[in-house]
Design a protein around this motif. Structure first.
Motif, PDB file in Angstrom:
ATOM      1  N   LEU A 194       0.818  -1.211   0.000  1.00  0.00           N
ATOM      2  CA  LEU A 194       0.000   0.000   0.000  1.00  0.00           C
ATOM      3  C   LEU A 194       0.855   1.265   0.000  1.00  0.00           C
ATOM      4  O   LEU A 194       0.484   2.266  -0.596  1.00  0.00           O
ATOM      5  CB  LEU A 194      -0.941   0.008   1.213  1.00  0.00           C
ATOM      6  N   LEU A 195       1.985   1.215   0.651  1.00  0.00           N
ATOM      7  CA  LEU A 195       2.826   2.408   0.784  1.00  0.00           C
ATOM      8  C   LEU A 195       4.097   2.331  -0.053  1.00  0.00           C
ATOM      9  O   LEU A 195       5.033   3.083   0.176  1.00  0.00           O
ATOM     10  CB  LEU A 195       3.181   2.613   2.265  1.00  0.00           C
ATOM     11  N   ILE A 245       6.422   5.373  -1.091  1.00  0.00           N
ATOM     12  CA  ILE A 245       6.078   6.552  -0.293  1.00  0.00           C
ATOM     13  C   ILE A 245       6.905   6.538   0.981  1.00  0.00           C
ATOM     14  O   ILE A 245       6.779   5.642   1.806  1.00  0.00           O
ATOM     15  CB  ILE A 245       4.576   6.569   0.071  1.00  0.00           C
ATOM     16  N   TYR A 277       6.872   7.939   4.080  1.00  0.00           N
ATOM     17  CA  TYR A 277       5.948   8.668   4.952  1.00  0.00           C
ATOM     18  C   TYR A 277       6.616   9.172   6.226  1.00  0.00           C
ATOM     19  O   TYR A 277       6.064  10.011   6.921  1.00  0.00           O
ATOM     20  CB  TYR A 277       4.766   7.764   5.329  1.00  0.00           C
ATOM     21  N   ALA A 282      -2.131   2.016   7.798  1.00  0.00           N
ATOM     22  CA  ALA A 282      -1.422   2.284   6.540  1.00  0.00           C
ATOM     23  C   ALA A 282      -2.303   3.058   5.569  1.00  0.00           C
ATOM     24  O   ALA A 282      -1.820   3.937   4.846  1.00  0.00           O
ATOM     25  CB  ALA A 282      -0.949   0.970   5.907  1.00  0.00           C
ATOM     26  N   GLN A 283      -3.593   2.746   5.548  1.00  0.00           N
ATOM     27  CA  GLN A 283      -4.512   3.495   4.680  1.00  0.00           C
ATOM     28  C   GLN A 283      -4.525   4.970   5.071  1.00  0.00           C
ATOM     29  O   GLN A 283      -4.518   5.851   4.205  1.00  0.00           O
ATOM     30  CB  GLN A 283      -5.927   2.920   4.769  1.00  0.00           C
ATOM     31  N   ARG A 300      -1.314   6.587   3.936  1.00  0.00           N
ATOM     32  CA  ARG A 300      -1.330   6.807   2.487  1.00  0.00           C
ATOM     33  C   ARG A 300      -2.149   8.049   2.150  1.00  0.00           C
ATOM     34  O   ARG A 300      -1.724   8.896   1.353  1.00  0.00           O
ATOM     35  CB  ARG A 300      -1.893   5.569   1.787  1.00  0.00           C
ATOM     36  N   CYS A 318      -0.312  11.237   3.113  1.00  0.00           N
ATOM     37  CA  CYS A 318       0.793  11.576   2.211  1.00  0.00           C
ATOM     38  C   CYS A 318       0.349  11.779   0.771  1.00  0.00           C
ATOM     39  O   CYS A 318       1.045  12.434   0.000  1.00  0.00           O
ATOM     40  CB  CYS A 318       1.852  10.466   2.255  1.00  0.00           C
ATOM     41  N   ASP A 319      -0.789  11.215   0.402  1.00  0.00           N
ATOM     42  CA  ASP A 319      -1.293  11.269  -0.972  1.00  0.00           C
ATOM     43  C   ASP A 319      -2.787  11.610  -0.921  1.00  0.00           C
ATOM     44  O   ASP A 319      -3.628  10.719  -0.860  1.00  0.00           O
ATOM     45  CB  ASP A 319      -1.074   9.910  -1.648  1.00  0.00           C
ATOM     46  N   TYR A 333      -5.568   9.603  -2.653  1.00  0.00           N
ATOM     47  CA  TYR A 333      -5.905   8.238  -2.230  1.00  0.00           C
ATOM     48  C   TYR A 333      -7.197   8.264  -1.414  1.00  0.00           C
ATOM     49  O   TYR A 333      -7.347   9.052  -0.485  1.00  0.00           O
ATOM     50  CB  TYR A 333      -4.767   7.638  -1.398  1.00  0.00           C
TER      51      TYR A 333
END
Length: 104
Positions: free
Chosen positions: A30-31, A34, A36, A77-78, A81, A84-85, A88
């Motif tokens: 998922l990451l 990235i 993070y 983690a979602q 994400r 950071c994004d 998403y």
């Protein structure tokens, strides 16, 4: 009323989650790509939210055994994400109980 300690299994799950988080290897798929860590570690509030989600989602049975460490890591983690994004989309969306901060 006696106050107990977290079970060894819960403490191990928290320790490994912290290790993976700090190491940059939480939910690699998922990451992927990235980094993070600068975003989370610059200010404490983002890191605080990550641990709140992980610990709110984590389920423990009557014997103190962790039942869903992978699910708790994935939900955290979602959120990372999405943090950071902004493009998403978390599916399913996080519920209020998952993001609730506890304590004084």
């Amino acid at each position: 009323m006696a106050v107990g300690h977290l079970s060894v299994d819960v403490r191990a799950s928290l320790r490994f989650f912290a290790f993976y988080l700090a190491n940059g290897t939480i939910d690699i798929d998922l990451l992927d790509g990235i980094d993070y860590r600068p975003a989370l570690f610059e200010f404490g509030s983002a890191l605080e939210q990550v641990f709140a989600i992980y610990s709110n989602v984590l389920e423990v049975d009557a014997n103190g055994q962790v039942l869903n460490d992978g699910d708790a890591q994935y939900r955290a983690a979602q959120w990372i994400r999405a943090y950071c994004d902004p493009s998403y989309q978390i599916e399913p969306p996080l519920q209020a109980w998952e993001t609730e901060l506890h304590g004084p």
